[in-house]
Motif scaffolding. Structure first.
Motif, PDB file in Angstrom:
ATOM      1  N   ILE A 194       0.828  -1.203   0.000  1.00  0.00           N
ATOM      2  CA  ILE A 194       0.000   0.000   0.000  1.00  0.00           C
ATOM      3  C   ILE A 194       0.866   1.259   0.000  1.00  0.00           C
ATOM      4  N   THR A 195       0.520   2.208  -0.838  1.00  0.00           N
ATOM      5  CA  THR A 195       1.231   3.474  -0.976  1.00  0.00           C
ATOM      6  C   THR A 195       0.198   4.595  -1.077  1.00  0.00           C
ATOM      7  N   PRO A 196       0.633   5.852  -0.956  1.00  0.00           N
ATOM      8  CA  PRO A 196      -0.310   6.945  -1.180  1.00  0.00           C
ATOM      9  C   PRO A 196      -0.957   6.886  -2.567  1.00  0.00           C
ATOM     10  N   GLU A 197      -0.194   6.466  -3.568  1.00  0.00           N
ATOM     11  CA  GLU A 197      -0.756   6.397  -4.925  1.00  0.00           C
ATOM     12  C   GLU A 197      -1.861   5.349  -5.017  1.00  0.00           C
ATOM     13  N   PHE A 251       2.279   3.255  11.581  1.00  0.00           N
ATOM     14  CA  PHE A 251       2.180   3.367  10.127  1.00  0.00           C
ATOM     15  C   PHE A 251       0.926   4.147   9.764  1.00  0.00           C
ATOM     16  N   ALA A 252       1.077   5.154   8.917  1.00  0.00           N
ATOM     17  CA  ALA A 252      -0.082   5.947   8.494  1.00  0.00           C
ATOM     18  C   ALA A 252       0.160   6.495   7.098  1.00  0.00           C
ATOM     19  N   LEU A 253      -0.866   6.425   6.245  1.00  0.00           N
ATOM     20  CA  LEU A 253      -0.817   6.984   4.900  1.00  0.00           C
ATOM     21  C   LEU A 253      -2.145   7.664   4.606  1.00  0.00           C
ATOM     22  N   GLN A 254      -2.087   8.651   3.734  1.00  0.00           N
ATOM     23  CA  GLN A 254      -3.312   9.333   3.320  1.00  0.00           C
ATOM     24  C   GLN A 254      -3.136   9.862   1.909  1.00  0.00           C
ATOM     25  N   GLY A 332      -0.643  13.268  -1.534  1.00  0.00           N
ATOM     26  CA  GLY A 332      -0.634  12.292  -0.455  1.00  0.00           C
ATOM     27  C   GLY A 332       0.491  12.501   0.531  1.00  0.00           C
ATOM     28  N   SER A 333       0.609  11.554   1.435  1.00  0.00           N
ATOM     29  CA  SER A 333       1.605  11.604   2.505  1.00  0.00           C
ATOM     30  C   SER A 333       3.008  11.809   1.942  1.00  0.00           C
ATOM     31  N   GLY A 334       3.783  12.578   2.677  1.00  0.00           N
ATOM     32  CA  GLY A 334       5.171  12.792   2.299  1.00  0.00           C
ATOM     33  C   GLY A 334       5.360  13.677   1.096  1.00  0.00           C
ATOM     34  N   GLY A 335       4.331  14.439   0.723  1.00  0.00           N
ATOM     35  CA  GLY A 335       4.450  15.325  -0.430  1.00  0.00           C
ATOM     36  C   GLY A 335       4.270  14.636  -1.763  1.00  0.00           C
ATOM     37  N   ALA A 336       3.838  13.372  -1.735  1.00  0.00           N
ATOM     38  CA  ALA A 336       3.629  12.645  -2.987  1.00  0.00           C
ATOM     39  C   ALA A 336       2.429  13.222  -3.732  1.00  0.00           C
ATOM     40  N   GLY A 337       2.365  12.975  -5.017  1.00  0.00           N
ATOM     41  CA  GLY A 337       1.237  13.467  -5.791  1.00  0.00           C
ATOM     42  C   GLY A 337       1.451  13.223  -7.265  1.00  0.00           C
ATOM     43  N   GLY A 338       0.444  13.530  -8.046  1.00  0.00           N
ATOM     44  CA  GLY A 338       0.536  13.337  -9.488  1.00  0.00           C
ATOM     45  C   GLY A 338      -0.843  13.383 -10.118  1.00  0.00           C
TER      46      GLY A 338
END
Length: 361
Positions: A194-197, A251-254, A332-338
């Protein structure tokens, strides 16, 4: 004792044996008390849990503009080659809870009829993997189910997407449960972890777009060869957001998926019609609206967005299809995005077209 060789081969054999046990790691979505007050908020269970109340499974929580009770939303991907993830790996159980469940499952599997040959050997290898530290290639073994590290991490396991219709895709995450320390990322070989994407794609799958009806002038009933103006006001045609969150101790993701409307396509429901513009694609205006409302004095003008029917609908109606295209992106978490593929949502409206009556004197 580490063993070299293909991890996937060993896992595949073990998975056959485990399929006969009660190790069911994915369960259907269920209705739960929404988180916060967002409309349509829901919670989807991703595995585990028992009557003891021990926290034993990660749960994906959906909030924002999402379908109720974990159901799929109404967005259709414009990219026919894109699909939400059919399965993924997520936190499942702590070490002591995992030992209790896994050892019971393996004992039950070993006592089942026909557990000889390869199946029996796979069960034995699996027990050695979790009890004796038997490892292979890029995967370490776990002595006594890693109980010495209980509370310092969790075993992760495959989770089926309950909204994936293809059972082969849904059940393709077949690797044995693996350990991940709190605050650490899963080993790189588990590409479906599982990942933010992945969360963003799941938020996309559950997103509920507004049931926006296109404004028409004349309304519902128009005349042959009379231009019908069509428009959408910015007030009812704004961006929509859906959020997916996964959180367990350590562990936490969003991820939040945002859909922004960009165009409207009109299909009259009959070939005997013309659209404005000729392509039927009405672009979004600078103020966020689409088209232009009809006003007195514009009867002789062509609408920037609209339809002209060339024949009567008789005793029935024409089904005007209004398809809105939404540009979709995520953060998403950690500044991820796209970006994600554009989404479409179609509304059908019944339009009555009458002949213009003339009186001869």
């Amino acid at each position: 004792m580490p063993v070299t060789g293909a991890r996937r081969t060993f896992i595949g054999t073990a998975a056959v044996a485990l399929a006969l046990s009660t190790l069911v790691l994915a369960e259907p979505a269920y209705a739960a008390k929404p988180v916060g007050s967002d409309e349509g908020a829901s919670t989807e269970q991703t595995g585990g849990g028992d009557e003891t109340g021990i926290y034993a499974a990660a749960r994906i929580q959906y909030s924002g503009s999402v379908a109720a009770d974990g159901g799929t939303g109404n967005v259709t991907s414009a990219d026919v080659n894109w699909d939400p993830p059919p399965c993924w790996y997520a936190p499942y159980l702590g070490a002591k809870d995992f030992k209790k469940k896994m050892s019971a499952d393996l004992e039950e599997a070993a006592s089942a009829p026909g557990m000889a040959g390869h199946a029996g050997a796979a069960i034995g290898q699996t027990k050695a993997h979790y009890e004796d530290g038997f490892g292979w290639e890029d995967t370490p073994g776990y002595e006594d189910y890693n109980v010495a590290k209980d509370g310092e991490g969790m075993f992760w396991a495959g989770v089926e997407n309950p909204n994936e219709p293809d059972i082969l895709k849904r059940s393709s995450c077949t690797d044995l449960p693996f350990w991940v320390d709190n605050g650490e990322a899963p080993p790189p070989q588990y590409e479906e972890a599982i990942t933010p994407e992945i969360l963003a794609a799941l938020a996309y799958q559950h997103m509920q777009l507004p049931d926006t009806e296109v404004s028409l002038a004349p309304e519902e009933t128009t005349k042959v060869n009379l231009p019908t103006w069509a428009w959408l006001d910015k007030a009812v045609f704004d961006e929509v957001q859906a959020t997916a969150t996964l959180a367990v101790p350590g562990f936490a993701l969003q991820a939040t998926t945002t859909a922004k409307p960009v165009s409207l396509k009109l299909e009259p429901g009959t070939p005997d019609a013309e659209t404005y513009p000729a392509s039927g694609e009405c672009a979004i205006n600078a103020d966020g609206s689409i088209g232009e409302p009809y006003a007195n004095g514009k009867a002789d003008q062509s609408p920037p967005c609209g339809i002209k029917y060339l024949r009567s609908s008789g005793d029935g109606t024409f089904d005007l299809q209004a398809t809105i295209t939404w540009e979709i992106a995520w953060t998403g978490s950690g500044g991820a995005g796209g970006d994600l593929p554009d989404g479409t949502f179609e509304n059908a409206q019944a339009v009555t077209v009458q002949e213009i009556q003339a009186v001869n004197r």
